[in-house]
Design a protein around this motif. Structure first.
Motif, PDB file in Angstrom:
ATOM      1  N   GLN A   1      10.490   6.419   9.359  1.00 45.63           N
ATOM      2  CA  GLN A   1       9.059   6.469   8.598  1.00 45.63           C
ATOM      3  C   GLN A   1       8.559   5.346   8.299  1.00 45.63           C
ATOM      4  N   LEU A   2       9.586   4.279   7.954  1.00 48.23           N
ATOM      5  CA  LEU A   2       8.881   2.940   7.647  1.00 48.23           C
ATOM      6  C   LEU A   2       8.179   2.319   8.884  1.00 48.23           C
ATOM      7  N   LEU A   3       8.792   2.408  10.226  1.00 45.78           N
ATOM      8  CA  LEU A   3       8.137   2.022  11.272  1.00 45.78           C
ATOM      9  C   LEU A   3       6.628   2.629  11.551  1.00 45.78           C
ATOM     10  N   ALA A   4       6.703   4.050  11.299  1.00 48.39           N
ATOM     11  CA  ALA A   4       5.128   4.725  11.423  1.00 48.39           C
ATOM     12  C   ALA A   4       4.408   4.235  10.647  1.00 48.39           C
ATOM     13  N   ARG A   5       4.912   4.128   9.250  1.00 48.66           N
ATOM     14  CA  ARG A   5       3.881   3.677   8.316  1.00 48.66           C
ATOM     15  C   ARG A   5       3.474   2.393   8.398  1.00 48.66           C
ATOM     16  N   THR A   6       4.519   1.533   8.507  1.00 55.64           N
ATOM     17  CA  THR A   6       3.939   0.152   8.698  1.00 55.64           C
ATOM     18  C   THR A   6       3.074  -0.024  10.058  1.00 55.64           C
ATOM     19  N   GLY A   7       3.050   0.559  10.993  1.00 51.66           N
ATOM     20  CA  GLY A   7       2.325   0.680  12.219  1.00 51.66           C
ATOM     21  C   GLY A   7       0.870   1.226  11.659  1.00 51.66           C
ATOM     22  N   ALA A   8       0.952   2.314  10.929  1.00 48.69           N
ATOM     23  CA  ALA A   8      -0.404   2.653  10.345  1.00 48.69           C
ATOM     24  C   ALA A   8      -0.796   1.588   9.672  1.00 48.69           C
ATOM     25  N   ALA A   9      -0.423   0.895   8.831  1.00 52.15           N
ATOM     26  CA  ALA A   9      -0.755  -0.144   7.990  1.00 52.15           C
ATOM     27  C   ALA A   9      -1.640  -1.211   8.854  1.00 52.15           C
ATOM     28  N   GLY A  10      -0.969  -1.521  10.020  1.00 53.55           N
ATOM     29  CA  GLY A  10      -1.516  -2.608  10.931  1.00 53.55           C
ATOM     30  C   GLY A  10      -2.712  -2.137  11.564  1.00 53.55           C
TER      31      GLY A  10
ATOM     32  N   VAL B   1       2.783   2.968  23.117  1.00 53.13           N
ATOM     33  CA  VAL B   1       3.605   1.845  22.470  1.00 53.13           C
ATOM     34  C   VAL B   1       2.780   1.293  21.502  1.00 53.13           C
ATOM     35  N   SER B   2       3.573   1.150  20.346  1.00 51.98           N
ATOM     36  CA  SER B   2       2.885   0.377  18.893  1.00 51.98           C
ATOM     37  C   SER B   2       3.684  -0.855  18.687  1.00 51.98           C
ATOM     38  N   VAL B   3       3.363  -1.915  18.315  1.00 54.73           N
ATOM     39  CA  VAL B   3       3.739  -2.942  17.870  1.00 54.73           C
ATOM     40  C   VAL B   3       3.759  -3.373  16.282  1.00 54.73           C
ATOM     41  N   VAL B   4       4.982  -3.953  15.991  1.00 51.31           N
ATOM     42  CA  VAL B   4       5.102  -4.044  14.445  1.00 51.31           C
ATOM     43  C   VAL B   4       6.067  -5.263  14.262  1.00 51.31           C
ATOM     44  N   ASP B   5       5.186  -6.431  13.444  1.00 52.00           N
ATOM     45  CA  ASP B   5       6.127  -7.422  13.152  1.00 52.00           C
ATOM     46  C   ASP B   5       7.194  -7.166  12.479  1.00 52.00           C
ATOM     47  N   THR B   6       8.386  -7.877  13.057  1.00 49.04           N
ATOM     48  CA  THR B   6       9.656  -7.525  12.429  1.00 49.04           C
ATOM     49  C   THR B   6       9.896  -7.732  10.909  1.00 49.04           C
ATOM     50  N   SER B   7       9.385  -9.040  10.397  1.00 50.96           N
ATOM     51  CA  SER B   7       9.442  -9.536   9.337  1.00 50.96           C
ATOM     52  C   SER B   7       8.672  -8.553   8.057  1.00 50.96           C
ATOM     53  N   THR B   8       7.737  -8.044   8.578  1.00 51.81           N
ATOM     54  CA  THR B   8       6.747  -7.082   7.887  1.00 51.81           C
ATOM     55  C   THR B   8       7.929  -5.796   7.611  1.00 51.81           C
ATOM     56  N   ILE B   9       8.295  -5.426   8.270  1.00 58.52           N
ATOM     57  CA  ILE B   9       9.181  -4.417   8.518  1.00 58.52           C
ATOM     58  C   ILE B   9      10.827  -4.607   7.316  1.00 58.52           C
ATOM     59  N   LEU B  10      11.085  -5.873   7.673  1.00 63.37           N
ATOM     60  CA  LEU B  10      12.322  -6.098   6.942  1.00 63.37           C
ATOM     61  C   LEU B  10      12.140  -6.186   5.439  1.00 63.37           C
ATOM     62  N   ARG B  11      11.056  -6.665   5.048  1.00 61.71           N
ATOM     63  CA  ARG B  11      10.678  -7.023   3.731  1.00 61.71           C
ATOM     64  C   ARG B  11      10.813  -5.835   2.834  1.00 61.71           C
ATOM     65  N   ALA B  12      10.563  -4.439   3.572  1.00 59.44           N
ATOM     66  CA  ALA B  12      10.747  -3.117   2.761  1.00 59.44           C
ATOM     67  C   ALA B  12      12.118  -3.016   2.225  1.00 59.44           C
ATOM     68  N   GLY B  13      13.358  -3.423   3.010  1.00 60.30           N
ATOM     69  CA  GLY B  13      14.754  -3.386   2.507  1.00 60.30           C
ATOM     70  C   GLY B  13      15.551  -4.119   2.330  1.00 60.30           C
TER      71      GLY B  13
END
Length: 466
Positions: A328-337, A157-169
């Motif tokens: 892709q966005l979710l995986a790459r943003t998780g990698a950024a974290g 399981v990986s956790v990503v901040d939603t706002s960080t994800i949404l800023r991409a779109g």
């Protein structure tokens, strides 16, 4: 009597029970409170607020009765939750180090349950609000990950901040400056396994210091209101078809009866993202562009139900045609974290879009946010690389370390996300054992994604006279 630095670090390493509750009675209280709020809005001529239409208790098999955690594991969860929240704007102090201010806030009570220390209970009012918000992320994410792991036991399981994800779109500027108040979940949990579609769960975390009733110890009104709010926030984002993404709404009672209590409700569903093929178009190693301008007004389509016609409403909608890009966005943003947790800098920037704050990581900054694997530790025969931060407990100098398994970091720093995931999945059973971790000179926490966070006491340093 004040505790010594060694006593504090020892306390951070001890496993304590965190009470988890999810009952039909809790659902009834939330439904009743929501109905009362809707009635008040109708009396004022206002439209009812949209919420998740099907709120239930979490299955006993998923939630269990309690969760064994060390206080340091809770702070590790806080750190992972906030690692990208500030878009690298912390500059001289990486965002995830905010967790360190709670080193003296948690311990185990006489019953062996996680509880606030006297210092944690006597915080000033303004500080309590911040403490409730930030510790709720730690306890909420730990509980949510526990539930998701039980649902998908052979996944990471990986956790990503939603706002960080949404800023991409979804653009934040221009005519959409009010977007900061638009309802959305706090975090996305991705349960992934190489060769299988990822499963996504929305998570909303809230917390409070309200004391339970002395007579009955009943769930307090603040918790109920926070769970009602959670159903509103979770409804504000949809992946694929309406109401198909599972949601977890959590409210943590930091001063609950008998210790910390995490109240959890769910909205059932299952959201699967398209399977990515390593090396093929659309894999997570490929740099992607943001899709600035995805519409928010009338973006969500609610089908006809309960006597109401189908209608369009405002919200963050990931359409069927965007599911591959979103994966892709979710995986790459998780990698950024992950790279930010190990030091940040340009290794993090490579995974973010412009609107996600790439420029804040793509320039030289202070050591705490740009120190790319300039520190390392070894535990159980494995090397971990990352960054460190030195602070004090009274007169004692403490070193905090956050990083990743060196082999995994080597892959993620080179942009090889898909290979990292395969290697991380295989490494799960090779992470240091509890016995090996006890040999470390202080609290240490490992996560299955390869991250580690640790504290240790530094030797006395004497300055030479000038």
């Amino acid at each position: 009597m004040a505790r010594t630095a060694r006593q504090i670090l020892n306390s951070l390493s001890r496993t304590q029970n965190v009470h988890l509750t999810s009952t039909a009675d809790l659902v009834a209280h939330v439904d009743s409170a929501a109905a009362a709020l809707d009635k008040k809005r109708r009396e004022k001529g206002q439209e009812a607020v949209r919420r998740k239409p099907d709120v239930r208790p979490v299955a006993k098999a998923d939630v269990g009765g309690s969760l064994g955690l060390t206080p340091w594991q809770v702070l590790h969860a806080v750190a992972r939750g906030y690692v990208l929240a500030g878009q690298g704007m912390g500059r001289g102090l990486a965002e995830h180090w905010l967790s360190l201010k709670y080193c003296e806030a948690l311990h185990g009570n006489r019953a062996g349950a996680m509880d606030l220390t006297d210092k944690g209970r006597t915080a000033e009012r303004w500080y309590k609000s911040m403490q409730a918000r930030e510790l709720a992320v730690g306890f909420g994410l730990a509980a949510a990950e526990h539930i998701v792991r039980n649902r998908y036991p052979d996944h990471i399981v990986s956790v990503v901040d939603t706002s960080t994800i949404l800023r991409a779109g979804w653009a934040l500027g221009g005519a959409q400056r009010d977007k900061g108040s638009r309802p959305r979940p706090d975090f996305l949990i991705e349960a992934w396994k190489p060769g299988e579609p990822s499963k996504v769960t929305f998570v909303v975390c809230r917390g409070n210091h309200q004391k339970p009733s002395k007579r009955s110890g009943r769930t307090r009104s603040t918790t109920i209101q926070q769970l009602v709010k959670g159903t509103e926030l979770a409804e504000g984002m949809q992946i694929g078809e309406w109401n198909s993404t599972p949601c977890l709404m959590l409210s943590t009672e930091l001063m609950g009866q008998g210790g910390v209590v995490v109240n959890t409700l769910q909205s059932p569903g299952e959201a699967r993202l398209p399977l990515r093929i390593p090396g093929a178009p659309g894999n997570a190693d490929v740099e992607i562009d943001g899709k600035s301008g995805i519409p928010y007004p009338n973006a969500i389509r609610i089908p006809a139900r309960e006597g109401r016609r189908a209608r369009n409403v405002d919200g963050f909608q990931v359409g069927e045609n965007d599911l591959g890009w979103f994966g892709q966005l979710l995986a790459r943003t998780g990698a950024a974290g992950l790279t930010a947790f190990a030091g940040g800098g340009q290794k993090t920037a490579q995974y973010l879009t412009k609107h996600q704050g790439r420029e804040h990581y793509d320039v030289p900054t202070f050591a705490a946010t740009s120190s790319s694997h300039d520190a390392e530790i070894a535990v159980g025969g494995r090397k971990f690389v990352g960054t460190d931060h030195v602070f004090r407990m009274e007169t004692v100098r403490i070193e905090a370390f956050s990083g990743m398994d060196a082999d995994l970091y080597g892959l993620i720093s080179e942009g090889r996300v898909e290979e990292y995931r395969r290697a991380a999945y295989e490494l799960r059973s090779a992470l240091p054992s509890a016995e090996e971790a006890r040999k470390w000179n202080g609290p240490i926490s490992f996560h299955e994604d390869g991250t580690v966070m640790a504290l240790s006491i530094l030797p006395v340093r004497r300055r030479n006279a000038l």
